[in-house]
Design a protein around this motif. Structure first.
Motif, PDB file in Angstrom:
ATOM      1  N   ILE A 253     -12.524 -57.040  29.172  1.00 17.59           N
ATOM      2  CA  ILE A 253     -13.273 -58.294  29.338  1.00 17.59           C
ATOM      3  C   ILE A 253     -13.517 -58.933  27.975  1.00 17.59           C
ATOM      4  O   ILE A 253     -13.366 -60.148  27.798  1.00 17.59           O
ATOM      5  CB  ILE A 253     -14.597 -58.029  30.076  1.00 17.59           C
TER       6      ILE A 253
ATOM      7  N   GLU B 131     -16.163 -48.027  33.228  1.00 18.00           N
ATOM      8  CA  GLU B 131     -16.945 -49.125  32.671  1.00 18.00           C
ATOM      9  C   GLU B 131     -16.533 -49.469  31.239  1.00 18.00           C
ATOM     10  O   GLU B 131     -16.377 -50.643  30.904  1.00 18.00           O
ATOM     11  CB  GLU B 131     -18.436 -48.781  32.733  1.00 18.00           C
TER      12      GLU B 131
ATOM     13  N   ARG C  27     -13.183 -51.372  31.409  1.00 16.14           N
ATOM     14  CA  ARG C  27     -13.335 -52.731  31.931  1.00 16.14           C
ATOM     15  C   ARG C  27     -14.002 -53.638  30.904  1.00 16.14           C
ATOM     16  O   ARG C  27     -13.576 -54.773  30.680  1.00 16.14           O
ATOM     17  CB  ARG C  27     -14.139 -52.692  33.225  1.00 16.14           C
TER      18      ARG C  27
ATOM     19  N   ASP D   5     -11.614 -59.061  34.048  1.00 13.70           N
ATOM     20  CA  ASP D   5     -11.968 -57.725  34.504  1.00 13.70           C
ATOM     21  C   ASP D   5     -10.723 -57.083  35.107  1.00 13.70           C
ATOM     22  O   ASP D   5     -10.114 -57.646  36.033  1.00 13.70           O
ATOM     23  CB  ASP D   5     -13.080 -57.805  35.554  1.00 13.70           C
TER      24      ASP D   5
END
Length: 395
Positions: free
Chosen positions: A204, A197, A200, A210
């Motif tokens: 982003i 997470e 990513r 992503d």
């Protein structure tokens, strides 16, 4: 067999040019080899006495300061805990003094991102914190395949980043008489991690894409916008990995200077050379991009692991040493004899013999045993070495 002919002029010229480089190596000040020691498996003071008593050809010892999420001294405001018995940090100071009294240099060693390996006697510090782990494209945590090469903390996690910088800063403050750092900042060599997470979210924010949408990675036979986006992501990964490594090095050096350190603080960077000579995808996979660090003078020496599971690891090692030579930086390149191959025990001699037979030991060996048996093997190898201007040979 056919009698050996005269040494080719090009080979002789190259050898003569390399000798000043080998002699000037920051890790060769008082001996050609480096011995890395891991806790809690090894009695550092006892090994240092053995080096002195037997006059072993060791110039530098690397003492691992962090493994299994545990450090050899307290590090406030970090994810690390202090290894039991090292709450005052005195043992590391004593080992540094003992080694210096023997004429040895002392480097602090750390694998910045691989926080646990199956060979470790320590508990897995990342397994209980899935938010800290980096994951691979299938979404499985830990970045491991069936070979289980380790648990990797995400270099994109803010707490991981701040903890590593805090570790380096406290190291320099407490032990300004250390001679330098020995660092490995690689991700998994068996799984394409970087899909946690934090990873990513970071991309982003950087590119409004992503990484999960970039699973179809670039191929040499494609030249379209999707490939351009994937290539940009790979370059970003390499840049992020280098930035973290540079931040750790800078924190240590600045803190050591503030604590009154004198002289340079060298950094040796350990990497798998074969990956770094291949395509961008493979370099970005492992976050192993050593050449820019050399050209920017961020590291002072290189230590190359061999990919023994590859078809021609010795040939790859030869190519890596050639690249280092062509960089014209004078950077010493060492050969790592590791006791761990993709998470499993490995013989140090299995690496040494084929490389030594081809005369490809570079500036010397980094002997990196993980267990008591491997330490005994490393010491036996050191006993067998004869030091010559061109490097060690077995009698």
């Amino acid at each position: 067999g056919k009698p050996a002919g005269p040494v080719p002029r090009r080979m002789l010229f190259r050898t003569l040019c390399l000798l000043p480089v080998l002699c000037a190596s920051p890790l060769l000040a008082d001996g050609p080899h480096v011995l890395r020691l891991h806790l809690p498996a090894m009695d550092v003071a006892s090994v240092l006495r053995t080096i002195a008593d037997e006059d072993l050809p060791v110039g530098t010892v690397v003492i691992d300061i962090c493994a299994g999420g545990m450090t050899l001294f307290p590090v406030e405001d970090s994810l690390f805990i202090t290894r039991p018995g090292h709450e005052d940090g005195a043992a590391l100071a004593q080992w540094i003094d003992q080694a210096h009294a023997q004429g040895l240099r002392v480097f602090a060693g750390a694998s910045l991102l691989r926080w646990w390996t199956p060979m470790s006697a320590d508990p897995d510090p990342v397994g209980a914190r899935p938010d800290l782990q980096d994951v691979w494209e299938s979404g499985r945590q830990g970045g491991c395949t069936s070979v289980h090469d380790g648990r990797f903390a995400s270099p994109w996690h803010a707490r991981v980043q701040s903890s590593l910088v805090a570790l380096a800063r406290e190291l320099g403050r407490r032990y300004p008489n250390l001679d330098g750092l020995y660092l490995d900042a690689s991700l998994s060599s068996t799984s394409f991690t970087g899909f946690s997470e934090p990873a990513r979210l970071a991309y982003i924010q950087a590119a409004a894409i992503d990484p999960v949408d970039l699973i179809e990675l670039p191929r040499p036979d494609r030249d379209d916008h999707s490939t351009d986006r994937a290539n940009a992501w790979l370059e970003w990964r390499l840049s992020e990995g280098s930035s973290l490594l540079r931040a750790v090095i800078a924190a240590f050096r600045e803190s050591a200077r503030a604590a009154g350190a004198e002289g340079p603080k060298d950094t040796t960077y350990e990497t798998t050379g074969a990956f770094s000579t291949l395509q961008r995808l493979v370099k970005a996979w492992c976050l192993e991009d050593w050449l820019p660090l050399v050209l920017d003078q961020q590291v002072d020496a290189l230590a190359f692991r061999l990919a023994l599971h590859h078809q021609d690891p010795v040939g790859e090692h030869r190519a890596v040493l050639d690249v280092v030579g062509r960089s014209r930086t004078g950077t010493p390149a060492f050969t790592v004899l590791s006791g761990c191959l993709r998470g499993a025990p490995a013989s140090l001699r299995d690496t040494y013999e084929p490389v030594a037979a081809k005369g490809l030991l570079g500036a010397g060996c980094v002997l990196d045993p993980y267990t008591d048996d491997q330490l005994a093997e490393a010491l036996q190898l050191l006993r067998s070495f004869r030091v010559t201007p061109g490097g060690p040979v077995a009698p």
